[in-house]
Design a protein around this motif. Structure first.
Motif, PDB file in Angstrom:
ATOM      1  N   ALA A 189       0.846  -1.204   0.000  1.00 11.84           N
ATOM      2  CA  ALA A 189       0.000   0.000   0.000  1.00 11.84           C
ATOM      3  C   ALA A 189       0.881   1.253   0.000  1.00 11.84           C
ATOM      4  O   ALA A 189       0.608   2.232  -0.707  1.00 11.84           O
ATOM      5  N   GLN A 190       1.964   1.211   0.785  1.00 11.95           N
ATOM      6  CA  GLN A 190       2.880   2.357   0.811  1.00 11.95           C
ATOM      7  C   GLN A 190       3.507   2.559  -0.571  1.00 11.95           C
ATOM      8  O   GLN A 190       3.700   3.671  -1.039  1.00 11.95           O
ATOM      9  N   LYS A 191       3.818   1.429  -1.207  1.00 14.99           N
ATOM     10  CA  LYS A 191       4.483   1.490  -2.505  1.00 14.99           C
ATOM     11  C   LYS A 191       3.566   2.144  -3.543  1.00 14.99           C
ATOM     12  O   LYS A 191       4.029   2.925  -4.374  1.00 14.99           O
ATOM     13  N   SER A 192       2.257   1.869  -3.498  1.00 13.93           N
ATOM     14  CA  SER A 192       1.401   2.504  -4.508  1.00 13.93           C
ATOM     15  C   SER A 192       1.306   3.999  -4.259  1.00 13.93           C
ATOM     16  O   SER A 192       1.240   4.777  -5.207  1.00 13.93           O
ATOM     17  N   GLY A 193       1.358   4.441  -2.991  1.00 14.13           N
ATOM     18  CA  GLY A 193       1.396   5.878  -2.703  1.00 14.13           C
ATOM     19  C   GLY A 193       2.648   6.510  -3.305  1.00 14.13           C
ATOM     20  O   GLY A 193       2.599   7.593  -3.903  1.00 14.13           O
ATOM     21  N   TYR A 194       3.759   5.821  -3.164  1.00 12.12           N
ATOM     22  CA  TYR A 194       5.040   6.307  -3.691  1.00 12.12           C
ATOM     23  C   TYR A 194       4.992   6.399  -5.217  1.00 12.12           C
ATOM     24  O   TYR A 194       5.388   7.402  -5.803  1.00 12.12           O
TER      25      TYR A 194
END
Ligand SMILES: [Zn+2]
Length: 274
Positions: A189-194
């Motif tokens: 989930a953090q990666k898609s924000g990035y």
């Protein structure tokens, strides 16, 4: 030369719309955290594991919490307490000041599992923890996909934490070696924000500040290189420098303080860099 690099770094930070802070283990050293990577550093901190010939990769492994949970928690429990009871150094604050005072968008991309960017006041929605976090725990056999957020600085590991579903031991939600049990949903989930943030900017509107990223497992160095943005590399061990990088051969805190001084110089005192 070094001073010129500081001024160039300051100029890049000033003109960028977005800062990517790409931080490895070297970022935590000035807070007093050891770098556990490699058997030498690992055994220096845990000599009893050397006498049992248990290497860093034996303990930092997905099966360690199943095969020898006491020893695995001896290492990770100590790290948990250490990270919880250590404060992030002033360099974190300097970065936060740049973001707010200079009105920059940002994202943190880090392999550190200590949660120190959140602790220093960075927005939790703007942090990508590539290897997960020691502050979230999961079942060691991944019998279910829940993550337990733990915020107890004085957690007593005399009784090891157990999974409420299967009663096996819990473990930190950290991606380890040979680890089929790591629950990756939080990091994904953090990666898609990035990724969404990267899509909002052209490569030349971003500046990357790469801090204390290791060469041994070059996860961060590789990620930074493919972005195609200007990079400021802060590291006492610079290693091979790709073309166009601005290199600052210092530890995190010293370098961030020096760039901060260069940034706060009045414009008329800044030499022309063209
Ligand atoms: Zn379980």
């Amino acid at each position: 030369m070094e001073r010129n690099n500081m001024l160039q770094a300051a100029q890049l930070i000033n003109s960028a719309k977005c800062i990517i802070i790409a931080a490895g283990a070297g970022m935590g050293i000035d807070s007093g955290l050891p770098d556990f990577r490699g058997n030498k550093g690992f055994w220096r901190c845990y000599p009893e594991l050397e006498s049992e010939q248990l290497s860093f990769s034996d303990i930092a492994s997905g099966t360690a919490f199943i095969e020898h949970p006491n020893k695995a928690w001896q290492f990770y429990g100590h790290r948990y307490s250490l990270y919880k009871n250590t404060n992030p150094h002033h360099g974190f604050k300097i970065l936060l000041n740049w973001i707010s005072d200079l009105n920059k968008d940002y994202y943190v991309y880090t392999t550190n599992v200590d949660g120190h960017f959140q602790k220093a006041g960075f927005d939790a929605d703007k942090i990508m923890e590539v290897h997960g976090s020691i502050n979230y725990w999961q079942c060691s056999l991944a019998c279910n996909d829940s993550l337990l957020e733990v915020d107890e600085p004085h957690y007593d590991f005399s009784t090891l934490p157990q999974c409420p579903c299967c009663q096996r031991y819990l473990r930190p939600n950290i991606k380890m070696f040979n680890d089929p049990y790591w629950l990756s949903q939080r990091t994904f989930a953090q990666k898609s924000g990035y990724r969404r943030l990267l899509m909002r900017y052209q490569a030349d509107e971003i500046v990357v500040i790469e801090i204390g990223a290791g060469q041994h497992i070059p996860t961060i160095r590789r990620e930074v290189e493919v972005l195609g943005s200007p990079v400021i590399r802060i590291n006492p061990e610079l290693g091979p420098l790709p073309r166009g990088y601005i290199a600052i051969e210092q530890g995190a805190l010293e370098a961030l303080c020096a760039i901060d001084s260069a940034l706060s110089l009045p414009k008329e005192n800044k030499p022309c860099l063209c």
